[in-house]
Design an enzyme around this catalytic site. Structure first.
Site, PDB file in Angstrom:
ATOM      1  NE  ARG A   1     -12.671  -2.483   2.790  1.00 18.42           N
ATOM      2  CZ  ARG A   1     -13.549  -1.732   3.390  1.00 18.42           C
ATOM      3  NH1 ARG A   1     -13.039  -0.119   4.482  1.00 18.42           N
ATOM      4  NH2 ARG A   1     -14.948  -0.533   3.051  1.00 18.42           N
TER       5      ARG A   1
ATOM      6  CD  GLU B   1      -7.828   1.977  -2.341  1.00 22.14           C
ATOM      7  OE1 GLU B   1      -8.632   3.484  -1.325  1.00 22.14           O
ATOM      8  OE2 GLU B   1      -7.371   1.494  -3.297  1.00 22.14           O
TER       9      GLU B   1
ATOM     10  CE1 TYR C   1     -10.313  -0.939   7.823  1.00 19.00           C
ATOM     11  CE2 TYR C   1      -8.213  -2.083   7.140  1.00 19.00           C
ATOM     12  CZ  TYR C   1      -9.259  -1.596   6.607  1.00 19.00           C
ATOM     13  OH  TYR C   1      -9.627  -0.998   5.670  1.00 19.00           O
TER      14      TYR C   1
ATOM     15  CG  HIS D   1      -3.178  -7.186   7.882  1.00 26.36           C
ATOM     16  ND1 HIS D   1      -4.435  -6.670   6.933  1.00 26.36           N
ATOM     17  CD2 HIS D   1      -2.596  -6.059   8.149  1.00 26.36           C
ATOM     18  CE1 HIS D   1      -3.777  -5.489   6.358  1.00 26.36           C
ATOM     19  NE2 HIS D   1      -2.363  -5.043   7.643  1.00 26.36           N
TER      20      HIS D   1
END
Length: 791
Positions: A339, A91, A337, A383
């Site tokens: 997500r 996104e 973060y 991530h």
């Protein structure tokens, strides 16, 4: 980080909070602006995807974002370089790409900066080595958006036509509803089976008879008293050198009784038996800490431990990530973060955790090597897991700067992160085998308990345990019976989904991604397909009807394995350069055929019926279940010759109309209690001859009828035929046309005297709506500004 050439660089992030935090770490050569989320998307009206032209999308500035885009363009004109610092997921990459397209910077002057945490070191490192927009990640998001648009915009109108208006279908949400509906069907089909247990309470104190004392202790003292808790029971047992045990075997056979007669035979034989300790088994067990949080496990833990919904959890986590004002320390991003589906931790983060553990808890709590956790195959290892950005910022030290919810969630994340790098908890688990000779063979009872030897990670991450504390015993020790009973039980139906268990199931099935779990759960409730009762999901009649229709005509879309396959294909667009248009072509061919078949063959939900167990009280014929605007109801199978109908409850049981003591204010006949789309109300028993209804409050009391509209004598300016009357609403009185609902004119009550003066002067009603707006002070745009300026 100040730019040396005197020119400025434009930095764009999603939110003002994020912009404020980042601005602290960048020099005067950077201007930080917020895009307020997405600025460009497929317009809501129409498909806006050219399927015949290789799924070419048409994008437009989103409603309400034109001012934001204008401001960003104005800022861009003053800058020579563009840094897109949106979130690091798909996104965020899509937002960055759309911003780059809108602002028109050359690729050479457009940079992409990504960071896992909003801290000084992370920001400076990201800006020191910026990258470019990841085209594969953008195309993966675009493919997902187009795919969802195709499904939503081509199936939803079909549902409007065949079920009821206002419905929507979604590629992932419909499968989530199907899972809840499937659980509902399992529960309905479940047939409970009877079984019996013979639990006992034993004590080592043979000289004391505790039987009556135990009965008195366990008996509730009042109707509201639920009896002693498990913790209170454990304390009583420990104080009386007693413990609970369960009958395990009779002779060489595992004890099993499916009727009272079978249980009673064994129970009676045990009444005269003498019980002794036959065996003692003690072993050490370890409880290892769980992995650091990823999105799904954070949502599950917050639901189970804090009672937060998935949507609320993500909202609070967003605040912690973007930055909290910590007084003299300024605005700091407190967590990484949120997500993510990766349990990976950076070496620096592990080092900080291990240092904190050794300093504050001691070396005995520190593993020899760091604990490493593996992620699932589809996880993005670049991530990190969700963790605090600075472990030294303890929840207690910054509590005064956090809201109650922020503190609770930060405390949860902080503790989980520390715990994942600590030693396992160690327990001594003891199992006692208690034996007694009976005429049926040797009866064997088992009791178990455990004692915490080393708390390990549970020092910061508490775990509940109802294990009993066993008294000191030796083999051959005789035991006294405190209590023994034959108890009837029934097997339980499958448990309904909670938010936590539904997220776990979605993740296990590979449906959705970290960023979609919370929106999925919110959407299926907002659409009325499911509802939460006591925090458990129940499918509605509407959800079941829609699921049945979609499952019949769109089996691939409703298939969990196919949905998982599509998620994997979308991942491959990003990770393996798979062509996004090819993925859409492979999907659309079979989908189009299903759509054409459904349009031709799908019957309307209201035209279908299902037999029930009830007979019509009016004509004696069988009643059937039908679907209407308020959900499922019972109707006579002889309709339209017999028009009998009545509501049914969630299980399909007939709800008889209850005659109340209230009389109809119009015809004097009894009022009956009915259920409608807005809840319970009273209706006249002479319906349809008399259609009088009365509203009820939350306690079931009749609400007084609204006073009749009060005439004003002022003409309606829209229809020119009606008259404005004064009506009452929750916000107070207002004026509306007496021809409502044909004319829906609404005017503020404050205008009444003004309108009477205008009408007396012959200036009301005016010839046009524009003139009416001007007289009412409702002129918009430039005219409004001119009026305000006195022009």
């Amino acid at each position: 980080m100040t730019k040396s050439n005197g020119s400025k660089a434009l930095v764009i992030v999603e939110s003002p909070a994020k912009a404020k935090t980042i601005n602290r770490y960048l020099g005067p050569g950077f201007e930080v602006k917020a895009s307020m989320g997405h600025v460009r998307d497929l317009p809501s009206k129409g498909m806006n995807v050219d399927i015949e032209n290789d799924f070419e999308p048409t994008y437009d500035i989103m409603p309400g974002k034109k001012r934001v885009v204008t401001a960003l363009k104005a800022a861009a004109k003053k800058c020579d370089t563009l840094y897109l610092a949106t979130d690091l997921d798909r996104e965020g990459e899509a937002i960055a790409w759309h911003l780059g397209e809108i602002l028109g910077f050359s690729k050479e002057r457009t940079y992409r900066v990504i960071f896992n945490a909003i801290t000084k070191s992370a920001i400076q490192e990201a800006f020191a080595s910026p990258g470019r927009i990841d085209g594969d990640k953008v195309m993966a998001q675009q493919a997902r958006r187009i795919l969802d648009r195709i499904v939503g915009y081509q199936i939803s109108p079909l549902l409007w036509k065949k079920v009821t208006r206002g419905l929507s279908a979604g590629r992932v949400q419909s499968v989530a509803v199907k899972m809840i509906v499937g659980k509902e069907h399992e529960i309905r089909a479940f047939q409970p089976e009877e079984y019996w247990l013979i639990p006992a309470v034993f004590t080592t104190e043979l000289e004391s008879d505790y039987r009556q004392e135990w009965i008195d202790f366990m008996t509730p003292k009042s109707d509201d008293d639920k009896g002693p808790t498990l913790i209170q029971q454990g304390e009583w047992l420990a104080n009386h050198q007693a413990f609970k045990a369960e009958l395990h075997r009779i002779g060489d056979t595992k004890f099993k009784a499916t009727s009272e007669a079978e249980a009673r035979q064994v129970f009676d034989d045990l009444q005269t038996a003498e019980f002794k300790i036959a065996d003692i088994e003690t072993k050490e067990s370890k409880s290892r800490p769980s992995a650091p949080f990823i999105t799904s496990t954070l949502q599950q833990a917050a639901a189970n431990r804090l009672g937060f919904s998935a949507k609320r959890t993500m909202s609070i986590a967003q605040q912690l990530y973007e930055g909290i004002d910590l007084g003299s320390m300024g605005s700091l991003g407190l967590i990484t973060y949120m997500r993510t589906d990766s349990t990976h931790l950076s070496k620096e983060a592990i080092g900080e955790a291990r240092g904190y553990i050794e300093h504050h808890f001691g070396r005995e709590y520190l593993p020899e090597k760091a604990n490493i956790y593996t992620s699932k195959k589809s996880a993005q290892q670049a991530h990190e897991a969700i963790r605090p950005t600075d472990v030294d910022l303890t929840p207690g030290e910054i509590k005064e700067f956090l809201s109650t919810e922020q503190y609770k969630l930060y405390d949860l994340i902080w503790r989980r992160f520390l715990a994942c790098q600590m030693q396992p908890a160690k327990w001594n688990v003891t199992t006692l085998n208690i034996a007694a000779e009976t005429t049926l063979g040797t009866a064997s009872y088992k009791a178990s308990g455990r004692i915490l030897v080393f708390d390990g990670f549970t020092k910061v991450w508490s775990t509940s345990s109802n294990e009993q504390q066993l008294p000191a015993v030796e083999i051959g020790r005789r035991l006294g019976v405190v209590d023994m009973k034959a108890e009837q039980h029934f097997t339980k139906a499958p448990a309904r989904y909670t938010e936590a268990s539904l997220i776990k199931a979605l993740e296990k099935e590979g449906i959705g991604r970290p960023s979609t779990y919370a929106p999925i759960i919110s959407t299926i409730q907002d659409r009325g397909y499911v509802e939460q009762i006591e925090r458990k999901f129940h499918s509605t009649d509407l959800g079941e009807v829609v699921t049945a229709k979609l499952s019949e005509y769109f089996p691939r879309i409703m298939d969990i394995a196919f949905t998982r396959h599509m998620e994997e294909q979308l991942d491959k667009i990003e990770e393996q350069h798979l062509g996004w248009q090819g993925v859409l072509r492979d999907f659309y061919g079979p989908f189009k055929k299903n759509l054409e078949t459904a349009q031709e063959e799908m019957t309307h939900a209201k035209a279908e019926s299902t037999p029930s167990e009830y007979d019509c009280p009016d004509c004696g014929k069988q009643l059937v279940y039908r679907f209407g605007k308020n959900g499922r109801f019972l109707s006579c199978s002889a309709y339209p010759d017999c028009k009998f109908a009545c509501p049914c409850d969630r299980e399909g049981k007939m709800m008889q109309e209850e005659v109340t003591e209230h009389k109809c204010p119009n015809c004097g006949k009894p009022m009956v209690r009915k259920s409608g789309r807005y809840g319970v109300f009273l209706g006249c028993s002479d319906y349809p001859e008399c259609k009088t209804t009365l509203k009820l409050d939350k306690e079931g009391n009749v609400l007084p009828p609204k006073p009749p509209a009060e005439p004003t004598g002022v003409k309606c300016y829209k229809c020119k035929q009606g008259e404005l009357v004064i009506r009452q609403s929750k916000r107070g009185p207002f004026m509306g046309c007496n021809r409502f609902p044909r004319c829906r004119t609404i005017v503020s009550i404050k205008q009444l005297d003004h309108l009477k003066e205008l009408q007396a002067a012959g200036e009301w009603p005016p010839d046009s709506r524009e003139k009416a707006d001007e007289l009412l002070g409702r002129t918009k745009g430039k005219k409004a500004k001119a009026v305000a300026a006195g022009k």
